[in-house]
Design a protein around this motif. Structure first.
Motif, PDB file in Angstrom:
ATOM      1  N   PRO A 158       0.830  -1.204   0.000  1.00 21.27           N
ATOM      2  CA  PRO A 158       0.000   0.000   0.000  1.00 21.27           C
ATOM      3  C   PRO A 158       0.867   1.258   0.000  1.00 21.27           C
ATOM      4  O   PRO A 158       1.999   1.242   0.485  1.00 21.27           O
ATOM      5  CB  PRO A 158      -0.797  -0.115   1.301  1.00 21.27           C
ATOM      6  CG  PRO A 158       0.053  -0.959   2.188  1.00 21.27           C
ATOM      7  CD  PRO A 158       0.766  -1.924   1.285  1.00 21.27           C
ATOM      8  N   VAL A 159       0.334   2.333  -0.562  1.00 19.26           N
ATOM      9  CA  VAL A 159       1.001   3.631  -0.473  1.00 19.26           C
ATOM     10  C   VAL A 159       0.825   4.138   0.954  1.00 19.26           C
ATOM     11  O   VAL A 159      -0.299   4.230   1.452  1.00 19.26           O
ATOM     12  CB  VAL A 159       0.408   4.628  -1.486  1.00 19.26           C
ATOM     13  CG1 VAL A 159       1.028   6.010  -1.300  1.00 19.26           C
ATOM     14  CG2 VAL A 159       0.621   4.129  -2.911  1.00 19.26           C
TER      15      VAL A 159
ATOM     16  N   PRO B 172       0.417  11.847  15.247  1.00 16.54           N
ATOM     17  CA  PRO B 172       1.774  11.309  15.430  1.00 16.54           C
ATOM     18  C   PRO B 172       1.770   9.832  15.812  1.00 16.54           C
ATOM     19  O   PRO B 172       0.870   9.364  16.518  1.00 16.54           O
ATOM     20  CB  PRO B 172       2.350  12.174  16.561  1.00 16.54           C
ATOM     21  CG  PRO B 172       1.157  12.704  17.280  1.00 16.54           C
ATOM     22  CD  PRO B 172       0.092  12.889  16.240  1.00 16.54           C
ATOM     23  N   GLY B 173       2.771   9.114  15.299  1.00 17.56           N
ATOM     24  CA  GLY B 173       2.933   7.706  15.653  1.00 17.56           C
ATOM     25  C   GLY B 173       2.064   6.750  14.873  1.00 17.56           C
ATOM     26  O   GLY B 173       2.125   5.543  15.100  1.00 17.56           O
ATOM     27  N   GLU B 174       1.247   7.266  13.935  1.00 20.98           N
ATOM     28  CA  GLU B 174       0.352   6.416  13.151  1.00 20.98           C
ATOM     29  C   GLU B 174       0.745   6.474  11.679  1.00 20.98           C
ATOM     30  O   GLU B 174       1.141   7.531  11.177  1.00 20.98           O
ATOM     31  CB  GLU B 174      -1.100   6.864  13.323  1.00 20.98           C
ATOM     32  CG  GLU B 174      -2.119   6.029  12.574  1.00 20.98           C
ATOM     33  CD  GLU B 174      -2.166   4.574  13.021  1.00 20.98           C
ATOM     34  OE1 GLU B 174      -1.564   3.732  12.328  1.00 20.98           O
ATOM     35  OE2 GLU B 174      -2.784   4.289  14.058  1.00 20.98           O
ATOM     36  N   THR B 175       0.641   5.352  10.985  1.00 13.25           N
ATOM     37  CA  THR B 175       0.895   5.284   9.548  1.00 13.25           C
ATOM     38  C   THR B 175      -0.434   5.209   8.812  1.00 13.25           C
ATOM     39  O   THR B 175      -1.299   4.391   9.155  1.00 13.25           O
ATOM     40  CB  THR B 175       1.751   4.053   9.198  1.00 13.25           C
ATOM     41  OG1 THR B 175       3.004   4.148   9.872  1.00 13.25           O
ATOM     42  CG2 THR B 175       1.998   3.967   7.699  1.00 13.25           C
ATOM     43  N   MET B 176      -0.595   6.051   7.801  1.00 11.14           N
ATOM     44  CA  MET B 176      -1.792   6.018   6.966  1.00 11.14           C
ATOM     45  C   MET B 176      -1.524   5.194   5.711  1.00 11.14           C
ATOM     46  O   MET B 176      -0.412   5.191   5.182  1.00 11.14           O
ATOM     47  CB  MET B 176      -2.201   7.446   6.560  1.00 11.14           C
ATOM     48  CG  MET B 176      -2.406   8.383   7.732  1.00 11.14           C
ATOM     49  SD  MET B 176      -3.716   7.801   8.833  1.00 11.14           S
ATOM     50  CE  MET B 176      -3.342   8.771  10.305  1.00 11.14           C
ATOM     51  N   GLU B 177      -2.546   4.494   5.234  1.00  6.21           N
ATOM     52  CA  GLU B 177      -2.440   3.705   4.011  1.00  6.21           C
ATOM     53  C   GLU B 177      -3.547   4.110   3.047  1.00  6.21           C
ATOM     54  O   GLU B 177      -4.730   4.144   3.428  1.00  6.21           O
ATOM     55  CB  GLU B 177      -2.570   2.218   4.304  1.00  6.21           C
ATOM     56  CG  GLU B 177      -1.413   1.633   5.081  1.00  6.21           C
ATOM     57  CD  GLU B 177      -1.524   0.126   5.270  1.00  6.21           C
ATOM     58  OE1 GLU B 177      -0.523  -0.483   5.681  1.00  6.21           O
ATOM     59  OE2 GLU B 177      -2.614  -0.440   4.986  1.00  6.21           O
ATOM     60  N   VAL B 178      -3.171   4.434   1.795  1.00  3.96           N
ATOM     61  CA  VAL B 178      -4.173   4.623   0.756  1.00  3.96           C
ATOM     62  C   VAL B 178      -4.866   3.278   0.539  1.00  3.96           C
ATOM     63  O   VAL B 178      -4.204   2.236   0.446  1.00  3.96           O
ATOM     64  CB  VAL B 178      -3.522   5.115  -0.555  1.00  3.96           C
ATOM     65  CG1 VAL B 178      -4.556   5.197  -1.671  1.00  3.96           C
ATOM     66  CG2 VAL B 178      -2.871   6.472  -0.344  1.00  3.96           C
TER      67      VAL B 178
ATOM     68  N   ARG C 149      -2.745   1.339  -6.685  1.00  2.45           N
ATOM     69  CA  ARG C 149      -2.101   0.034  -6.551  1.00  2.45           C
ATOM     70  C   ARG C 149      -0.744   0.115  -7.245  1.00  2.45           C
ATOM     71  O   ARG C 149      -0.634  -0.076  -8.447  1.00  2.45           O
ATOM     72  CB  ARG C 149      -2.986  -1.065  -7.113  1.00  2.45           C
ATOM     73  CG  ARG C 149      -4.295  -1.197  -6.331  1.00  2.45           C
ATOM     74  CD  ARG C 149      -5.143  -2.358  -6.749  1.00  2.45           C
ATOM     75  NE  ARG C 149      -6.393  -2.409  -5.982  1.00  2.45           N
ATOM     76  CZ  ARG C 149      -7.407  -3.205  -6.260  1.00  2.45           C
ATOM     77  NH1 ARG C 149      -7.319  -4.044  -7.297  1.00  2.45           N
ATOM     78  NH2 ARG C 149      -8.505  -3.188  -5.533  1.00  2.45           N
ATOM     79  N   ARG C 150       0.268   0.386  -6.450  1.00  2.00           N
ATOM     80  CA  ARG C 150       1.590   0.721  -6.976  1.00  2.00           C
ATOM     81  C   ARG C 150       2.297  -0.464  -7.627  1.00  2.00           C
ATOM     82  O   ARG C 150       3.215  -0.277  -8.439  1.00  2.00           O
ATOM     83  CB  ARG C 150       2.459   1.280  -5.850  1.00  2.00           C
ATOM     84  CG  ARG C 150       2.683   0.294  -4.726  1.00  2.00           C
ATOM     85  CD  ARG C 150       3.206   0.921  -3.456  1.00  2.00           C
ATOM     86  NE  ARG C 150       4.572   1.384  -3.563  1.00  2.00           N
ATOM     87  CZ  ARG C 150       5.293   1.797  -2.524  1.00  2.00           C
ATOM     88  NH1 ARG C 150       4.735   1.812  -1.302  1.00  2.00           N
ATOM     89  NH2 ARG C 150       6.524   2.188  -2.663  1.00  2.00           N
ATOM     90  N   ASP C 151       1.902  -1.693  -7.292  1.00  2.00           N
ATOM     91  CA  ASP C 151       2.569  -2.881  -7.822  1.00  2.00           C
ATOM     92  C   ASP C 151       1.834  -3.494  -9.012  1.00  2.00           C
ATOM     93  O   ASP C 151       2.196  -4.582  -9.465  1.00  2.00           O
ATOM     94  CB  ASP C 151       2.716  -3.934  -6.716  1.00  2.00           C
ATOM     95  CG  ASP C 151       3.667  -3.472  -5.624  1.00  2.00           C
ATOM     96  OD1 ASP C 151       4.731  -2.937  -5.971  1.00  2.00           O
ATOM     97  OD2 ASP C 151       3.338  -3.633  -4.436  1.00  2.00           O
ATOM     98  N   GLU C 152       0.816  -2.817  -9.526  1.00  7.52           N
ATOM     99  CA  GLU C 152       0.043  -3.359 -10.645  1.00  7.52           C
ATOM    100  C   GLU C 152       0.855  -3.322 -11.934  1.00  7.52           C
ATOM    101  O   GLU C 152       1.533  -2.344 -12.238  1.00  7.52           O
ATOM    102  CB  GLU C 152      -1.238  -2.534 -10.829  1.00  7.52           C
ATOM    103  CG  GLU C 152      -2.300  -3.200 -11.679  1.00  7.52           C
ATOM    104  CD  GLU C 152      -3.022  -4.318 -10.939  1.00  7.52           C
ATOM    105  OE1 GLU C 152      -2.765  -5.486 -11.286  1.00  7.52           O
ATOM    106  OE2 GLU C 152      -3.811  -4.035 -10.029  1.00  7.52           O
ATOM    107  N   ASP C 153       0.791  -4.410 -12.700  1.00  6.13           N
ATOM    108  CA  ASP C 153       1.367  -4.397 -14.046  1.00  6.13           C
ATOM    109  C   ASP C 153       0.475  -3.542 -14.933  1.00  6.13           C
ATOM    110  O   ASP C 153      -0.756  -3.645 -14.883  1.00  6.13           O
ATOM    111  CB  ASP C 153       1.453  -5.822 -14.604  1.00  6.13           C
ATOM    112  CG  ASP C 153       2.452  -6.686 -13.847  1.00  6.13           C
ATOM    113  OD1 ASP C 153       3.446  -6.126 -13.366  1.00  6.13           O
ATOM    114  OD2 ASP C 153       2.217  -7.907 -13.751  1.00  6.13           O
ATOM    115  N   LEU C 154       1.088  -2.707 -15.767  1.00  3.23           N
ATOM    116  CA  LEU C 154       0.325  -1.790 -16.602  1.00  3.23           C
ATOM    117  C   LEU C 154       0.155  -2.383 -17.996  1.00  3.23           C
ATOM    118  O   LEU C 154       1.128  -2.651 -18.699  1.00  3.23           O
ATOM    119  CB  LEU C 154       1.037  -0.432 -16.686  1.00  3.23           C
ATOM    120  CG  LEU C 154       1.338   0.241 -15.345  1.00  3.23           C
ATOM    121  CD1 LEU C 154       1.988   1.598 -15.568  1.00  3.23           C
ATOM    122  CD2 LEU C 154       0.076   0.374 -14.505  1.00  3.23           C
ATOM    123  N   ASP C 155      -1.105  -2.588 -18.393  1.00  4.04           N
ATOM    124  CA  ASP C 155      -1.405  -3.127 -19.719  1.00  4.04           C
ATOM    125  C   ASP C 155      -2.793  -2.649 -20.128  1.00  4.04           C
ATOM    126  O   ASP C 155      -3.319  -1.684 -19.569  1.00  4.04           O
ATOM    127  CB  ASP C 155      -1.287  -4.656 -19.741  1.00  4.04           C
ATOM    128  CG  ASP C 155      -2.163  -5.344 -18.684  1.00  4.04           C
ATOM    129  OD1 ASP C 155      -3.236  -4.805 -18.355  1.00  4.04           O
ATOM    130  OD2 ASP C 155      -1.766  -6.414 -18.188  1.00  4.04           O
TER     131      ASP C 155
END
Length: 335
Positions: free
Chosen positions: A64-65, A73-79, A110-116
């Protein structure tokens, strides 16, 4: 899948006409979906807190991004990857009752998607979720819901034909139901994707059921996160798409896990540590409603109804320069 260029491709609508058609399809479909399924339109988040356990883990390998917020503070956000779990929580928080549901616009990266031709790093879909009773957690409920969604999509063909008769794709009249094990038994020597293509080409439109658990071959048909769909009560709606000579997935959906299915699937997936997350604790404690839900690809639906060869013709996203150049040379105009 690599870039596919159909021979003598003609989009039949200009870029500006296409933009107009996209808006018409999106506006019309979501109204029909809400009316036919008794769903209310609600707002949804673009990102969630990582610690909540609400993000969709997809196949478990996609990244995830992530980012931080100075105000938290102290928290990570995910798209979000999707809103599969968030919707069920929303139905609980907002007091929806059996027979009532929601839909929303879901936007994801979705940063790991193959582009086609079919896959983009940007995902846009209608996410929907509906409260059901425990007694309705069965295959008949699933199939009847699929038939309603197919009817709405088929009706959209006629709506688009009325405004854009030169551009609309003709869809099959019926949808065929088959399980992933039945499909493996039918085509034991083919890969899962080859099986999907073979059955969808034969019937035009298929709902492929029971995805996620291991088949007789010892492998699952496809990966599914263990904590939202019940692997025995889910599936994908697939349409045959001539331009790309393959099955086009329009929707992934299913009846969601109950306490028993969640425990069983977390164990099979080796993810029992998730039981400690807030969402999963609520579900295991019986605090969340039983639901059915799914996602319907907005750009995928536009691509299907307008008979387009590349999802980038109906969606503004990022594409490699070489892909853009090759597409433009062949009358495929990426937004």
């Amino acid at each position: 899948m690599e870039l596919i260029i159909p021979q003598n491709y003609d989009p039949r609508l200009s870029v500006r006409e296409t933009q107009e058609a996209i808006k018409y399809i999106r506006d019309t479909f979501q109204k029909e979906l809400g009316k036919e399924m008794n769903l209310e339109r609600i707002s949804a988040p673009l990102f969630v807190e990582r610690s909540s356990g609400l993000n969709d883990n997809l196949n478990g390998v996609e990244r995830p991004v992530q980012f931080d917020l100075s105000g938290v503070p102290g928290e990570t956000m995910e798209v979000v990857h999707s809103l599969a779990k968030w919707k069920r929580m929303a139905l609980h928080e907002y007091g929806f009752q059996p027979g009532e549901g929601l839909y929303t616009n879901m936007n994801a990266i979705r940063r790991d998607e193959d582009l086609d031709n079919l896959h983009s790093c940007y995902v846009d879909q209608w996410d929907w979720e509906k409260v059901i009773t425990r007694e309705e957690r069965n295959e008949n409920t699933l199939k009847e819901t699929v038939k309603i969604i197919f009817k709405i999509i088929k009706h959209m063909e006629h709506e688009v034909w009325y405004k854009y008769p030169q551009a609309v794709k003709t869809l099959p009249d019926d949808i065929t139901f088959i399980t992933s094990q039945e499909l493996e038994d039918l085509y034991p020597k083919l890969s899962p994707k080859e099986r999907e293509n073979a059955i969808t080409k034969e019937h035009g439109c298929v709902f492929l059921m029971k995805i996620g658990d291991k088949l007789g071959s010892g492998k699952p048909h496809d990966g599914r996160a263990p904590d939202y769909d019940d692997w025995q009560l889910n599936g994908d709606i697939l349409f045959w798409f001539e331009h790309l000579n393959c099955a086009l997935e329009i929707s992934s959906m299913g009846i969601r896990v109950d306490e028993t299915a969640l425990s069983d699937q977390l164990r099979k997936a080796g993810c029992e540590d998730r039981k400690a997350l807030p969402y999963h604790r609520m579900l295991l404690n019986g605090e969340l409603p039983y639901t059915i839900g799914g996602g319907i690809g907005q750009s995928r639906l536009c691509m299907l109804l307008l008979d387009r060869a590349h999802v980038g013709e109906v969606q503004a996203s990022i594409w490699p320069d070489e892909m853009r150049k090759e597409c433009r040379k062949n009358n495929i105009f990426l937004l």
